[in-house]
Scaffold this motif. Sequence first.
Motif, PDB file in Angstrom:
ATOM      1  N   ARG A  34       0.836  -1.211   0.000  1.00 28.70           N
ATOM      2  CA  ARG A  34       0.000   0.000   0.000  1.00 28.70           C
ATOM      3  C   ARG A  34       0.868   1.257   0.000  1.00 28.70           C
ATOM      4  O   ARG A  34       0.616   2.195  -0.748  1.00 28.70           O
ATOM      5  CB  ARG A  34      -0.946   0.004   1.200  1.00 28.70           C
ATOM      6  CG  ARG A  34      -2.179  -0.849   0.994  1.00 28.70           C
ATOM      7  CD  ARG A  34      -3.237  -0.591   2.045  1.00 28.70           C
ATOM      8  NE  ARG A  34      -2.787  -0.833   3.402  1.00 28.70           N
ATOM      9  CZ  ARG A  34      -2.812  -2.017   3.996  1.00 28.70           C
ATOM     10  NH1 ARG A  34      -3.269  -3.078   3.355  1.00 28.70           N
ATOM     11  NH2 ARG A  34      -2.402  -2.146   5.237  1.00 28.70           N
ATOM     12  N   LYS A  35       1.904   1.270   0.810  1.00 32.71           N
ATOM     13  CA  LYS A  35       2.811   2.425   0.863  1.00 32.71           C
ATOM     14  C   LYS A  35       3.560   2.570  -0.461  1.00 32.71           C
ATOM     15  O   LYS A  35       3.713   3.680  -0.987  1.00 32.71           O
ATOM     16  CB  LYS A  35       3.789   2.270   2.027  1.00 32.71           C
ATOM     17  CG  LYS A  35       4.837   3.353   2.108  1.00 32.71           C
ATOM     18  CD  LYS A  35       4.235   4.710   2.391  1.00 32.71           C
ATOM     19  CE  LYS A  35       5.342   5.725   2.620  1.00 32.71           C
ATOM     20  NZ  LYS A  35       4.882   7.086   2.503  1.00 32.71           N
ATOM     21  N   ARG A  38       1.204   4.046  -2.984  1.00 37.20           N
ATOM     22  CA  ARG A  38       1.005   5.486  -2.726  1.00 37.20           C
ATOM     23  C   ARG A  38       2.204   6.284  -3.214  1.00 37.20           C
ATOM     24  O   ARG A  38       2.050   7.364  -3.797  1.00 37.20           O
ATOM     25  CB  ARG A  38       0.770   5.740  -1.241  1.00 37.20           C
ATOM     26  CG  ARG A  38      -0.638   5.450  -0.782  1.00 37.20           C
ATOM     27  CD  ARG A  38      -0.930   6.013   0.603  1.00 37.20           C
ATOM     28  NE  ARG A  38       0.020   5.609   1.611  1.00 37.20           N
ATOM     29  CZ  ARG A  38      -0.111   4.544   2.397  1.00 37.20           C
ATOM     30  NH1 ARG A  38      -1.146   3.748   2.276  1.00 37.20           N
ATOM     31  NH2 ARG A  38       0.799   4.270   3.307  1.00 37.20           N
ATOM     32  N   ASN A  39       3.394   5.772  -2.987  1.00 37.03           N
ATOM     33  CA  ASN A  39       4.608   6.477  -3.433  1.00 37.03           C
ATOM     34  C   ASN A  39       4.681   6.577  -4.951  1.00 37.03           C
ATOM     35  O   ASN A  39       5.150   7.583  -5.485  1.00 37.03           O
ATOM     36  CB  ASN A  39       5.870   5.783  -2.908  1.00 37.03           C
ATOM     37  CG  ASN A  39       6.100   6.041  -1.447  1.00 37.03           C
ATOM     38  OD1 ASN A  39       5.512   6.935  -0.846  1.00 37.03           O
ATOM     39  ND2 ASN A  39       6.955   5.240  -0.842  1.00 37.03           N
ATOM     40  N   TRP A  41       2.356   7.110  -6.971  1.00 32.50           N
ATOM     41  CA  TRP A  41       1.534   8.239  -7.420  1.00 32.50           C
ATOM     42  C   TRP A  41       2.319   9.540  -7.382  1.00 32.50           C
ATOM     43  O   TRP A  41       2.005  10.493  -8.089  1.00 32.50           O
ATOM     44  CB  TRP A  41       0.264   8.370  -6.577  1.00 32.50           C
ATOM     45  CG  TRP A  41      -0.797   7.435  -7.032  1.00 32.50           C
ATOM     46  CD1 TRP A  41      -1.122   6.239  -6.466  1.00 32.50           C
ATOM     47  CD2 TRP A  41      -1.646   7.582  -8.165  1.00 32.50           C
ATOM     48  NE1 TRP A  41      -2.122   5.634  -7.183  1.00 32.50           N
ATOM     49  CE2 TRP A  41      -2.474   6.444  -8.231  1.00 32.50           C
ATOM     50  CE3 TRP A  41      -1.792   8.570  -9.136  1.00 32.50           C
ATOM     51  CZ2 TRP A  41      -3.425   6.262  -9.223  1.00 32.50           C
ATOM     52  CZ3 TRP A  41      -2.755   8.388 -10.126  1.00 32.50           C
ATOM     53  CH2 TRP A  41      -3.553   7.255 -10.161  1.00 32.50           C
TER      54      TRP A  41
END
Length: 108
Positions: A34-35, A38-39, A41
């Motif tokens: 998930r992290k 997000r990164n 993006w």
Amino acid sequence: ELGGKFGKQVAEIVWWLTKPKVGLRYDTAAKRDRKYHRNLWEAPRDAVICKLSEKLHNMMTPWSNDKRRVAAMVGEVQHFYVALAEEHQLLIHELEDMTDHLVKEFDL
């Protein structure tokens, strides 16, 4: 070291695309992923181009015929990478076509 050998731009792309190991900062692969997503993006376009190209290549050459692994890859592409591709207007149709192909080939 990487920057000295290949230049700052390559080192930066590698930094954006390197997924950390579980256990260093994240206790589960799901949290780490998930992290990582997000990164991506926030990653520069050069890094996104590399990542989407890599993902498409992986879909075109699945090393494993394990239906579960292929299904996981297809799910990740459908739920994350197609949206990233749309945001950057890169490889959208190619990713969608390969997803459709794998769904049919592996009866997913």
